[in-house]
Scaffold this motif. Structure first.
Motif, PDB file in Angstrom:
ATOM      1  N   GLY A  69       8.614 -16.710  18.711  1.00 22.46           N
ATOM      2  CA  GLY A  69       7.282 -16.143  19.269  1.00 22.46           C
ATOM      3  C   GLY A  69       6.827 -15.061  18.360  1.00 22.46           C
ATOM      4  O   GLY A  69       5.901 -14.282  18.661  1.00 22.46           O
ATOM      5  N   ARG A  70       7.604 -14.545  17.354  1.00 22.90           N
ATOM      6  CA  ARG A  70       7.147 -13.283  16.709  1.00 22.90           C
ATOM      7  C   ARG A  70       5.938 -13.796  15.461  1.00 22.90           C
ATOM      8  O   ARG A  70       6.216 -14.780  14.825  1.00 22.90           O
ATOM      9  N   ARG A  71       5.040 -12.832  15.548  1.00 22.00           N
ATOM     10  CA  ARG A  71       4.084 -13.078  14.440  1.00 22.00           C
ATOM     11  C   ARG A  71       3.557 -11.800  14.379  1.00 22.00           C
ATOM     12  O   ARG A  71       3.342 -10.991  15.245  1.00 22.00           O
ATOM     13  N   SER A  72       2.940 -11.729  12.853  1.00 22.84           N
ATOM     14  CA  SER A  72       2.107 -10.379  12.530  1.00 22.84           C
ATOM     15  C   SER A  72       1.265 -10.479  11.772  1.00 22.84           C
ATOM     16  O   SER A  72       1.472 -11.247  10.517  1.00 22.84           O
ATOM     17  N   ILE A  73       0.023 -10.160  11.764  1.00 16.99           N
ATOM     18  CA  ILE A  73      -1.018 -10.388  10.654  1.00 16.99           C
ATOM     19  C   ILE A  73      -0.902  -9.301   9.760  1.00 16.99           C
ATOM     20  O   ILE A  73      -1.209  -8.013  10.173  1.00 16.99           O
ATOM     21  N   GLY A  74      -0.941  -9.485   8.307  1.00 18.39           N
ATOM     22  CA  GLY A  74      -0.798  -8.649   7.358  1.00 18.39           C
ATOM     23  C   GLY A  74      -2.232  -8.384   6.551  1.00 18.39           C
ATOM     24  O   GLY A  74      -2.811  -9.048   6.044  1.00 18.39           O
ATOM     25  N   LYS A  75      -2.674  -7.242   7.142  1.00 19.34           N
ATOM     26  CA  LYS A  75      -4.280  -6.795   6.402  1.00 19.34           C
ATOM     27  C   LYS A  75      -3.790  -5.705   5.454  1.00 19.34           C
ATOM     28  O   LYS A  75      -3.268  -4.608   5.962  1.00 19.34           O
ATOM     29  N   ILE A  76      -4.414  -5.960   4.413  1.00 18.35           N
ATOM     30  CA  ILE A  76      -4.043  -4.736   3.388  1.00 18.35           C
ATOM     31  C   ILE A  76      -4.544  -3.335   4.079  1.00 18.35           C
ATOM     32  O   ILE A  76      -4.077  -2.275   3.738  1.00 18.35           O
ATOM     33  N   GLU A  77      -5.754  -3.367   4.689  1.00 18.07           N
ATOM     34  CA  GLU A  77      -6.337  -2.089   5.134  1.00 18.07           C
ATOM     35  C   GLU A  77      -5.354  -1.424   6.380  1.00 18.07           C
ATOM     36  O   GLU A  77      -5.487  -0.124   6.691  1.00 18.07           O
ATOM     37  N   ASP A  78      -4.445  -2.278   6.816  1.00 21.70           N
ATOM     38  CA  ASP A  78      -3.583  -1.823   7.902  1.00 21.70           C
ATOM     39  C   ASP A  78      -2.227  -1.653   7.290  1.00 21.70           C
ATOM     40  O   ASP A  78      -0.985  -0.959   8.094  1.00 21.70           O
ATOM     41  N   ALA A  79      -1.918  -1.943   6.035  1.00 25.14           N
ATOM     42  CA  ALA A  79      -0.658  -1.613   5.686  1.00 25.14           C
ATOM     43  C   ALA A  79      -0.261  -0.180   5.486  1.00 25.14           C
ATOM     44  O   ALA A  79      -1.067   0.830   5.447  1.00 25.14           O
ATOM     45  N   VAL A  80       1.246   0.201   5.399  1.00 24.52           N
ATOM     46  CA  VAL A  80       1.445   1.324   5.133  1.00 24.52           C
ATOM     47  C   VAL A  80       1.729   1.799   3.794  1.00 24.52           C
ATOM     48  O   VAL A  80       2.552   1.136   3.033  1.00 24.52           O
ATOM     49  N   GLN A  81       0.915   2.619   3.160  1.00 24.48           N
ATOM     50  CA  GLN A  81       0.824   2.854   1.886  1.00 24.48           C
ATOM     51  C   GLN A  81       1.765   4.081   1.398  1.00 24.48           C
ATOM     52  O   GLN A  81       1.662   5.033   1.878  1.00 24.48           O
ATOM     53  N   VAL A  82       2.648   3.803   0.311  1.00 23.19           N
ATOM     54  CA  VAL A  82       3.337   4.719  -0.503  1.00 23.19           C
ATOM     55  C   VAL A  82       3.213   4.946  -1.861  1.00 23.19           C
ATOM     56  O   VAL A  82       3.328   3.649  -2.504  1.00 23.19           O
TER      57      VAL A  82
END
Length: 199
Positions: A69-82
């Motif tokens: 049941g785990r899922r996550s939508i990866g959006k570049i604008e929501d990414a943690v940037q380092v």
């Protein structure tokens, strides 16, 4: 952030005093109107003596592994940037805790092994797929190899390694997936990137 504050029964003012972030900023973060920079996240992590990865999750961790049941939508604008001297990292899907795979979109700016510096190593394995440009892969036990757009490499991350833009390429963009059977991979990667940024 709200979960951490609630667990400790702190007011916004108390949280602000403990982590050194203004009350107005904390309020905006809790209401998803603002995202803290990597430096500020590191400051909160250090002052509250918690792991960096705990700041990325939206809810408290559950006892034992989540099986389905785990899922996550990866959006570049929501990414943690380092950002480091060699790379711009965008960590995707940071709302999930205890991941066995860490997806990262990385812009590679270093153009030579000499410019990159010491090879890096960490536990686990990783897969790198070239999205834009071309890269030269340097490893501890193999001769350098060039990967063009659409090509990929899978390697043991405990072997020293470095990715640089290939000759004639200003910058390259890759999708990386780091994995480990153990816990704490995200923390290990973030500490590694933090150390690199501090050089």
């Amino acid at each position: 952030m709200r979960g951490i504050r609630a667990r400790n029964q702190w007011t916004l003012k108390q949280m602000s005093e403990k982590c050194g972030i203004p009350v107005s900023t904390l309020s905006k973060v809790e209401h998803d109107r603002l995202t803290l920079s990597y430096d500020k996240l590191q400051q909160v992590s250090e002052r509250l003596d918690i792991r960096m990865s705990d700041l990325f999750a939206e809810s408290e961790s559950r006892e034992g592994p989540v099986v389905t049941g785990r899922r996550s939508i990866g959006k570049i604008e929501d990414a943690v940037q380092v950002t480091t001297d060699n790379y711009d990292y965008h960590y995707l899907c940071t709302d999930l805790r205890h991941k066995r795979m860490i997806p990262i979109v990385t812009r590679i700016r270093a153009r030579s092994a000499a410019e990159f510096g010491d090879l890096v190593k960490h536990h686990g394995e990783e897969f790198i797929y070239v999205i834009e440009g071309s890269i030269e892969v340097h490893t501890e036990f193999y001769d350098p190899t060039v990967l063009e757009q659409g090509q990929s490499i899978y390697l043991d991350s405990s072997m020293g390694h470095a990715y640089v833009a290939a000759k004639g390429c200003e910058e390259a963009v890759v999708l990386g997936v780091c994995s480990s059977s153990g816990e704490g991979l995200l923390d290990a990667l973030m500490n590694l990137r933090s150390n690199a940024a501090g050089k």
